[in-house]
Scaffold this active site. Structure first.
Site, PDB file in Angstrom:
ATOM      1  N   SER A   9       0.919  -1.197  -0.101  1.00 11.84           N
ATOM      2  CA  SER A   9      -0.010  -0.284   0.043  1.00 11.84           C
ATOM      3  C   SER A   9       0.838   1.357   0.046  1.00 11.84           C
ATOM      4  O   SER A   9       1.729   1.464   0.921  1.00 11.84           O
ATOM      5  CB  SER A   9      -0.837  -0.108   1.151  1.00 11.84           C
ATOM      6  OG  SER A   9      -1.753   1.176   1.255  1.00 11.84           O
ATOM      7  N   HIS A  34      -1.022  -1.180  -4.024  1.00 10.24           N
ATOM      8  CA  HIS A  34      -2.321  -0.789  -3.826  1.00 10.24           C
ATOM      9  C   HIS A  34      -2.481   0.852  -3.628  1.00 10.24           C
ATOM     10  O   HIS A  34      -1.494   1.205  -2.607  1.00 10.24           O
ATOM     11  CB  HIS A  34      -2.643  -1.338  -2.373  1.00 10.24           C
ATOM     12  CG  HIS A  34      -4.054  -1.326  -1.835  1.00 10.24           C
ATOM     13  ND1 HIS A  34      -5.216  -2.060  -2.208  1.00 10.24           N
ATOM     14  CD2 HIS A  34      -4.358  -0.556  -0.910  1.00 10.24           C
ATOM     15  CE1 HIS A  34      -6.031  -1.527  -1.527  1.00 10.24           C
ATOM     16  NE2 HIS A  34      -5.806  -0.871  -0.659  1.00 10.24           N
ATOM     17  N   ASP A  36      -4.224   3.828  -1.876  1.00 15.37           N
ATOM     18  CA  ASP A  36      -5.509   4.156  -1.149  1.00 15.37           C
ATOM     19  C   ASP A  36      -5.669   5.866  -1.279  1.00 15.37           C
ATOM     20  O   ASP A  36      -4.927   6.421  -1.002  1.00 15.37           O
ATOM     21  CB  ASP A  36      -5.087   4.182   0.304  1.00 15.37           C
ATOM     22  CG  ASP A  36      -4.993   2.721   0.949  1.00 15.37           C
ATOM     23  OD1 ASP A  36      -6.065   2.003   0.419  1.00 15.37           O
ATOM     24  OD2 ASP A  36      -4.086   2.006   1.372  1.00 15.37           O
ATOM     25  N   MET A  38      -8.409   8.756  -0.110  1.00 18.48           N
ATOM     26  CA  MET A  38      -9.307   8.782   0.793  1.00 18.48           C
ATOM     27  C   MET A  38      -9.620  10.295   0.742  1.00 18.48           C
ATOM     28  O   MET A  38      -8.978  11.447   0.586  1.00 18.48           O
ATOM     29  CB  MET A  38      -8.518   9.030   2.171  1.00 18.48           C
ATOM     30  CG  MET A  38      -7.978   7.510   2.468  1.00 18.48           C
ATOM     31  SD  MET A  38      -6.832   7.324   4.108  1.00 18.48           S
ATOM     32  CE  MET A  38      -6.377   5.513   3.786  1.00 18.48           C
ATOM     33  N   HIS A  67      -8.086   1.787  -4.530  1.00 14.09           N
ATOM     34  CA  HIS A  67      -8.980   1.588  -3.658  1.00 14.09           C
ATOM     35  C   HIS A  67      -9.668   3.269  -3.147  1.00 14.09           C
ATOM     36  O   HIS A  67      -9.178   3.697  -2.547  1.00 14.09           O
ATOM     37  CB  HIS A  67      -8.541   0.970  -2.296  1.00 14.09           C
ATOM     38  CG  HIS A  67      -9.256   0.798  -1.062  1.00 14.09           C
ATOM     39  ND1 HIS A  67      -8.782   0.385   0.150  1.00 14.09           N
ATOM     40  CD2 HIS A  67     -10.892   0.912  -0.877  1.00 14.09           C
ATOM     41  CE1 HIS A  67      -9.692   0.373   0.940  1.00 14.09           C
ATOM     42  NE2 HIS A  67     -11.002   0.661   0.049  1.00 14.09           N
ATOM     43  N   MET A  69     -11.767   5.241  -1.269  1.00 16.54           N
ATOM     44  CA  MET A  69     -12.593   5.514   0.143  1.00 16.54           C
ATOM     45  C   MET A  69     -13.053   6.818  -0.036  1.00 16.54           C
ATOM     46  O   MET A  69     -12.831   7.804   0.580  1.00 16.54           O
ATOM     47  CB  MET A  69     -11.647   5.171   1.362  1.00 16.54           C
ATOM     48  CG  MET A  69     -11.156   4.010   1.646  1.00 16.54           C
ATOM     49  SD  MET A  69      -9.779   3.678   2.711  1.00 16.54           S
ATOM     50  CE  MET A  69      -8.361   3.865   1.416  1.00 16.54           C
ATOM     51  N   MET A 138     -12.320  -5.389   4.259  1.00 16.65           N
ATOM     52  CA  MET A 138     -11.458  -4.818   5.133  1.00 16.65           C
ATOM     53  C   MET A 138     -11.360  -5.393   6.367  1.00 16.65           C
ATOM     54  O   MET A 138     -12.265  -6.095   6.837  1.00 16.65           O
ATOM     55  CB  MET A 138     -12.164  -3.394   5.067  1.00 16.65           C
ATOM     56  CG  MET A 138     -12.273  -2.378   4.115  1.00 16.65           C
ATOM     57  SD  MET A 138     -10.652  -1.903   3.465  1.00 16.65           S
ATOM     58  CE  MET A 138      -9.933  -1.210   4.585  1.00 16.65           C
ATOM     59  N   GLY A 143      -9.437   4.002   6.678  1.00 14.59           N
ATOM     60  CA  GLY A 143      -8.802   5.599   6.909  1.00 14.59           C
ATOM     61  C   GLY A 143      -7.419   5.763   7.305  1.00 14.59           C
ATOM     62  O   GLY A 143      -6.913   6.687   7.015  1.00 14.59           O
ATOM     63  N   PHE A 144      -6.752   4.764   7.940  1.00 12.35           N
ATOM     64  CA  PHE A 144      -5.487   4.785   8.323  1.00 12.35           C
ATOM     65  C   PHE A 144      -4.787   3.395   8.275  1.00 12.35           C
ATOM     66  O   PHE A 144      -5.218   2.355   8.550  1.00 12.35           O
ATOM     67  CB  PHE A 144      -5.372   5.243   9.764  1.00 12.35           C
ATOM     68  CG  PHE A 144      -6.069   6.520   9.905  1.00 12.35           C
ATOM     69  CD1 PHE A 144      -5.571   7.691   9.861  1.00 12.35           C
ATOM     70  CD2 PHE A 144      -7.353   6.556  10.444  1.00 12.35           C
ATOM     71  CE1 PHE A 144      -6.083   8.824  10.015  1.00 12.35           C
ATOM     72  CE2 PHE A 144      -8.060   7.872  10.806  1.00 12.35           C
ATOM     73  CZ  PHE A 144      -7.382   9.103  10.478  1.00 12.35           C
ATOM     74  N   GLY A 145      -3.297   3.624   7.677  1.00 15.78           N
ATOM     75  CA  GLY A 145      -2.405   2.436   8.227  1.00 15.78           C
ATOM     76  C   GLY A 145      -2.043   2.268   9.410  1.00 15.78           C
ATOM     77  O   GLY A 145      -2.462   2.997  10.276  1.00 15.78           O
ATOM     78  N   GLY A 146      -1.592   1.095   9.596  1.00 16.60           N
ATOM     79  CA  GLY A 146      -0.944   0.619  10.940  1.00 16.60           C
ATOM     80  C   GLY A 146      -1.907   0.318  12.006  1.00 16.60           C
ATOM     81  O   GLY A 146      -1.433   0.268  13.272  1.00 16.60           O
ATOM     82  N   ASP A 176      -7.493  -6.237   3.599  1.00 16.45           N
ATOM     83  CA  ASP A 176      -6.559  -4.797   3.809  1.00 16.45           C
ATOM     84  C   ASP A 176      -6.719  -4.388   4.944  1.00 16.45           C
ATOM     85  O   ASP A 176      -8.060  -4.321   5.470  1.00 16.45           O
ATOM     86  CB  ASP A 176      -7.376  -3.815   2.658  1.00 16.45           C
ATOM     87  CG  ASP A 176      -6.706  -2.659   2.546  1.00 16.45           C
ATOM     88  OD1 ASP A 176      -5.554  -2.546   3.043  1.00 16.45           O
ATOM     89  OD2 ASP A 176      -7.361  -1.615   1.970  1.00 16.45           O
ATOM     90  N   GLY A 198       0.909  -2.311   3.958  1.00 14.03           N
ATOM     91  CA  GLY A 198       1.393  -1.145   4.313  1.00 14.03           C
ATOM     92  C   GLY A 198       2.483  -0.997   5.012  1.00 14.03           C
ATOM     93  O   GLY A 198       3.729  -1.249   4.612  1.00 14.03           O
TER      94      GLY A 198
END
Ligand code: DX5
Ligand code: ZN
Length: 244
Positions: A9, A34, A36, A38, A67, A69, A138, A143-146, A176, A198
């Site tokens: 990602s 990937h 993302d 947003m 992707h 969002m 999902m 909304g957020f990585g990590g 994901d 990611g």
């Protein structure tokens, strides 16, 4: 045995070294990127838009798995298709008419993905199974990585595998959020084929402190997924001599 495709990602890359990071994941054996997107409305975070996606596309040969969002993805289908998307995934929870959007994406010769958030049941996308090339389940709130992987989402993956088998649908199954060398075991064993990662690939780079070994991270994910599958499907042993 199912193929395992690793999709780093890009949002977790170090954007100060984006071109170098893209080259490293490509050389490191990634199967796709990937991307993302947003909008700060569908999800609280804002990432980047089609211009950056086009830049990413210009620096890699890897297919772009976009992707979206976004609350209103239709408005941006043209821009991301023209930016070089191979696949455009939107959320079933968005505010646009899904069927129209599916036609619009296919008209660009892009593949279509549908994504579902953790609280959305698989049944929400059932009407579209025969029209899509990718189902994105999902494994964190988008909304957020990590974030931390949600293992209970694997029930949805298993359900999707079974429905696909029963009806002969063609979509692949992507997961994901929070995928790492441990959680990939659960995902692979449940039947997911496309693994977004990611943090597990790019780490949490700090500018000036060097980068993790991206190729090694990708290989480790792939190896662990294969190991999980081998464990699930042990090789058939040779039939022994018949008892006399
Ligand atoms: C979450 C994004 C994910 C995320 C993955 O909203 O869709 O693609 O960036 O990052 P990790 O692997 O760090 O959870
Ligand atoms: Zn994503």
């Amino acid at each position: 045995m199912q193929p395992i495709l690793i999709a780093p990602s890009v949002i977790s890359a170090d954007f100060g070294y984006l071109r170098a990071d893209l080259a490293r994941v490509e050389q490191g054996g990634a199967d796709m990127l990937h991307v993302d997107i947003m909008d700060g409305h569908f999800v609280p975070n804002i990432s980047f838009g089609p211009a950056i996606a086009k830049t990413i596309h210009s620096h890699t040969k890897l297919p772009l798995d976009v992707h979206l969002m976004l609350s209103r993805p239709r408005k941006y289908i043209t821009a991301f298709a023209e930016a070089g998307a191979d696949n455009i995934t939107m959320h079933i929870e968005c505010e646009d008419t899904i069927l129209t959007a599916i036609h619009e994406i296919h008209d660009f010769d892009c593949k279509v993905g549908l994504a579902i958030k953790p609280k959305t049941p698989l049944s929400a996308v059932a009407d579209y199974f025969h029209r899509i090339e990718r189902l994105l389940i999902m494994t964190v709130e988008p909304g957020f990585g990590g974030q931390t992987f949600m293992p209970d989402m694997m029930a949805k993956v298993r359900e999707a595998v079974e429905i696909r088998r029963q009806h002969g649908y063609k979509f692949d199954i992507e997961v994901d959020g929070g995928l790492d060398k441990y959680s990939i075991w659960h995902a692979a064993r449940a039947g997911a084929e496309v693994i977004v990662a990611g943090t597990a690939v790019f780490g949490k780079p700090e500018v000036g402190k060097g980068q993790p070994d991206l190729g090694k991270a990708i290989q480790e994910l792939r190896d662990n997924a294969k190991e999980a599958l081998a464990y699930l499907n042990p090789p058939q042993s040779e039939p022994g001599p018949k008892p006399s």
